[in-house]
Motif scaffolding. Sequence first.
Motif, mmCIF file in Angstrom:
data_model
loop_
_atom_site.group_PDB
_atom_site.id
_atom_site.type_symbol
_atom_site.label_atom_id
_atom_site.label_comp_id
_atom_site.label_asym_id
_atom_site.label_seq_id
_atom_site.Cartn_x
_atom_site.Cartn_y
_atom_site.Cartn_z
ATOM 1 N N PHE A 1 4.566 -4.657 5.090
ATOM 2 C CA PHE A 1 4.504 -5.166 6.460
ATOM 3 C C PHE A 1 3.660 -6.433 6.542
ATOM 4 O O PHE A 1 2.531 -6.478 6.077
ATOM 5 C CB PHE A 1 3.905 -4.111 7.385
ATOM 6 N N LEU B 1 2.861 -9.173 9.553
ATOM 7 C CA LEU B 1 3.075 -9.622 10.929
ATOM 8 C C LEU B 1 3.664 -11.024 10.988
ATOM 9 O O LEU B 1 4.507 -11.320 11.821
ATOM 10 C CB LEU B 1 1.744 -9.596 11.681
ATOM 11 N N GLU B 2 3.207 -11.860 10.060
ATOM 12 C CA GLU B 2 3.656 -13.249 10.110
ATOM 13 C C GLU B 2 5.147 -13.400 9.836
ATOM 14 O O GLU B 2 5.728 -14.432 10.130
ATOM 15 C CB GLU B 2 2.799 -14.107 9.162
ATOM 16 N N HIS C 1 6.468 -11.972 16.602
ATOM 17 C CA HIS C 1 5.162 -12.616 16.556
ATOM 18 C C HIS C 1 5.288 -14.124 16.369
ATOM 19 O O HIS C 1 4.572 -14.906 16.986
ATOM 20 C CB HIS C 1 4.350 -12.002 15.414
ATOM 21 N N MET D 1 3.800 -16.869 18.991
ATOM 22 C CA MET D 1 2.827 -17.911 18.635
ATOM 23 C C MET D 1 3.355 -19.295 18.962
ATOM 24 O O MET D 1 2.638 -20.157 19.459
ATOM 25 C CB MET D 1 2.489 -17.837 17.141
ATOM 26 N N LEU D 2 4.646 -19.488 18.676
ATOM 27 C CA LEU D 2 5.244 -20.791 18.949
ATOM 28 C C LEU D 2 5.225 -21.071 20.449
ATOM 29 O O LEU D 2 4.928 -22.186 20.886
ATOM 30 C CB LEU D 2 6.677 -20.826 18.416
ATOM 31 N N ILE E 1 3.098 -20.041 22.586
ATOM 32 C CA ILE E 1 1.743 -20.418 22.985
ATOM 33 C C ILE E 1 1.455 -21.871 22.629
ATOM 34 O O ILE E 1 0.917 -22.633 23.440
ATOM 35 C CB ILE E 1 0.720 -19.475 22.329
ATOM 36 N N LEU E 2 1.852 -22.270 21.436
ATOM 37 C CA LEU E 2 1.649 -23.663 21.030
ATOM 38 C C LEU E 2 2.378 -24.614 21.970
ATOM 39 O O LEU E 2 1.842 -25.639 22.395
ATOM 40 C CB LEU E 2 2.153 -23.889 19.605
ATOM 41 N N ARG F 1 0.681 -24.957 25.308
ATOM 42 C CA ARG F 1 -0.504 -25.800 25.163
ATOM 43 C C ARG F 1 -0.091 -27.265 25.173
ATOM 44 O O ARG F 1 -0.733 -28.112 25.790
ATOM 45 C CB ARG F 1 -1.164 -25.464 23.822
ATOM 46 N N ALA G 1 8.814 -31.626 19.772
ATOM 47 C CA ALA G 1 9.141 -30.356 19.130
ATOM 48 C C ALA G 1 10.346 -30.492 18.204
ATOM 49 O O ALA G 1 10.378 -29.914 17.117
ATOM 50 C CB ALA G 1 9.402 -29.297 20.182
ATOM 51 N N TRP H 1 -3.737 -5.962 18.765
ATOM 52 C CA TRP H 1 -3.263 -5.575 17.467
ATOM 53 C C TRP H 1 -3.146 -6.769 16.533
ATOM 54 O O TRP H 1 -3.364 -6.646 15.330
ATOM 55 C CB TRP H 1 -1.933 -4.835 17.545
ATOM 56 N N VAL H 2 -2.828 -7.924 17.083
ATOM 57 C CA VAL H 2 -2.757 -9.120 16.250
ATOM 58 C C VAL H 2 -4.128 -9.379 15.612
ATOM 59 O O VAL H 2 -4.235 -9.677 14.423
ATOM 60 C CB VAL H 2 -2.303 -10.337 17.079
ATOM 61 N N PHE I 1 -4.624 -7.041 12.852
ATOM 62 C CA PHE I 1 -3.815 -7.430 11.691
ATOM 63 C C PHE I 1 -4.543 -8.417 10.792
ATOM 64 O O PHE I 1 -4.576 -8.247 9.574
ATOM 65 C CB PHE I 1 -2.483 -8.029 12.145
ATOM 66 N N TYR I 2 -5.162 -9.420 11.385
ATOM 67 C CA TYR I 2 -5.855 -10.408 10.561
ATOM 68 C C TYR I 2 -7.072 -9.804 9.883
ATOM 69 O O TYR I 2 -7.453 -10.193 8.784
ATOM 70 C CB TYR I 2 -6.200 -11.652 11.381
ATOM 71 N N GLN J 1 -5.934 -8.007 6.847
ATOM 72 C CA GLN J 1 -5.707 -8.971 5.768
ATOM 73 C C GLN J 1 -7.025 -9.344 5.106
ATOM 74 O O GLN J 1 -7.099 -9.566 3.907
ATOM 75 C CB GLN J 1 -5.053 -10.238 6.321
ATOM 76 N N ARG K 1 -6.743 -18.493 12.644
ATOM 77 C CA ARG K 1 -5.583 -17.896 11.972
ATOM 78 C C ARG K 1 -4.533 -17.410 12.960
ATOM 79 O O ARG K 1 -3.339 -17.545 12.723
ATOM 80 C CB ARG K 1 -6.027 -16.713 11.100
ATOM 81 N N LYS L 1 -4.139 -18.563 15.913
ATOM 82 C CA LYS L 1 -3.866 -19.680 16.830
ATOM 83 C C LYS L 1 -4.221 -19.324 18.267
ATOM 84 O O LYS L 1 -3.660 -19.859 19.213
ATOM 85 C CB LYS L 1 -2.397 -20.103 16.745
ATOM 86 N N LYS L 2 -5.166 -18.412 18.420
ATOM 87 C CA LYS L 2 -5.596 -18.057 19.767
ATOM 88 C C LYS L 2 -6.796 -18.902 20.166
ATOM 89 O O LYS L 2 -7.484 -19.486 19.324
ATOM 90 C CB LYS L 2 -6.003 -16.579 19.819
ATOM 91 N N ASP L 3 -7.083 -18.932 21.443
ATOM 92 C CA ASP L 3 -8.245 -19.620 21.955
ATOM 93 C C ASP L 3 -9.500 -18.857 21.522
ATOM 94 O O ASP L 3 -9.562 -17.632 21.585
ATOM 95 C CB ASP L 3 -8.139 -19.657 23.473
ATOM 96 N N GLU M 1 7.143 -25.604 14.809
ATOM 97 C CA GLU M 1 5.714 -25.288 14.821
ATOM 98 C C GLU M 1 4.924 -26.434 14.203
ATOM 99 O O GLU M 1 3.898 -26.852 14.758
ATOM 100 C CB GLU M 1 5.493 -23.993 14.026
#
Lengths: 148, 148
Positions: free
Chosen positions: A4, A6-7, A12, A16-17, A19-20, A23, A120, B41-42, B45-46, B49, B61, B63-65, B140
């Motif tokens: 497993f 997540l990336e 997910h 993440m995209l 959110i980017l 922003r 983009a 949960w994200v 996850f990190y 790792q 990692r 990409k959150k604030d 991305e």
Amino acid sequence: MTDFNLENIINHKISMLSILMKRQVLKIIAENKLDITPEQWVVLFYLWQENGLSVGEIASRSKKDFANVTRIVEKLIKMGYVSKKKSRKDGRIFQVFIKPKADEMKEDIQNCWKQASDVALKNISEEEQSTLVGILEKIENNIALELD
Amino acid sequence: MTDFNLENIINHKISMLSILMKRQVLKIIAENKLDITPEQWVVLFYLWQENGLSVGEIASRSKKDFANVTRIVEKLIKMGYVSKKKSRKDGRIFQVFIKPKADEMKEDIQNCWKQASDVALKNISEEEQSTLVGILEKIENNIALELD
DNA sequence: TAATTTTATTTGTCACAACAAATAAATGTT
DNA sequence: AACATTTATTTGTTGTGACAAATAAAATTA
């Protein structure tokens, strides 16, 4: 279940995209000194498609939460971009109408979205773009089916 | 500029899809009666790792604030999933550590993501999936470059 | 070493998402 | 008509995102 990661989960990746991208649009809107948020603008967009939509119709078209649309419209009213009237035919329905102040900034914000989109999609061919859109729509349908 | 249609703007498409997907994972997590949010949960996850990551590292990692990671970690602490310690080497840094309670639910939540993923990717071939991931990663990168 | 700058983290504020519960105005049923 | 049910909207609460300002502990510089 040992592999497993997540990336690798599409869910997910897209979140993440997203959110980017948000922003990035926010940054562009700020650079252009516009006083509006992307979500507020999404509501305006659906009203430009059809003025006088009800709160509920805006919610279902934009796939936003009903309650949240109520509050976004509230803010748009405070800022003078739209107005709201109770429908004569059905007293439960509130219709939302675009005001001239919104029309004035329409093109400016469309340009923000286009700018964002150009960045983009740099170096992504027309063909790739339509492949992408096709797959995204498939995914959207798959999920929409599950969510009733 | 007469042909502007928000629904064709990739930015908006991805943002709507992301919202749908979040709704779907939330639903699956609720169905499985798990007490955690996707974002919490994200963060876990990190940490799986690499246990003991600092708040800042988690932020970059995922990409959150930065500020938001602080608050997500706060909640995880309250719920007993992680703990936080000031680093001995550098008093500015707070390291976050997984607690057993988190490990207990690890597999359950991985299954939620997999379930969500399976629904989303129904009838989408392996080939399409890797095409999709490739294009998403290009986008991305394009955006990441602009955001410094 | 003292003063300044950088770096890591927190706090505060606003906007929005989700979901549940409350209103309020139709519609349907008896 | 009186009552229950459905439908449209609002209100309340929690979690998260963005960004700015505050704090606190290095690291740098004078």
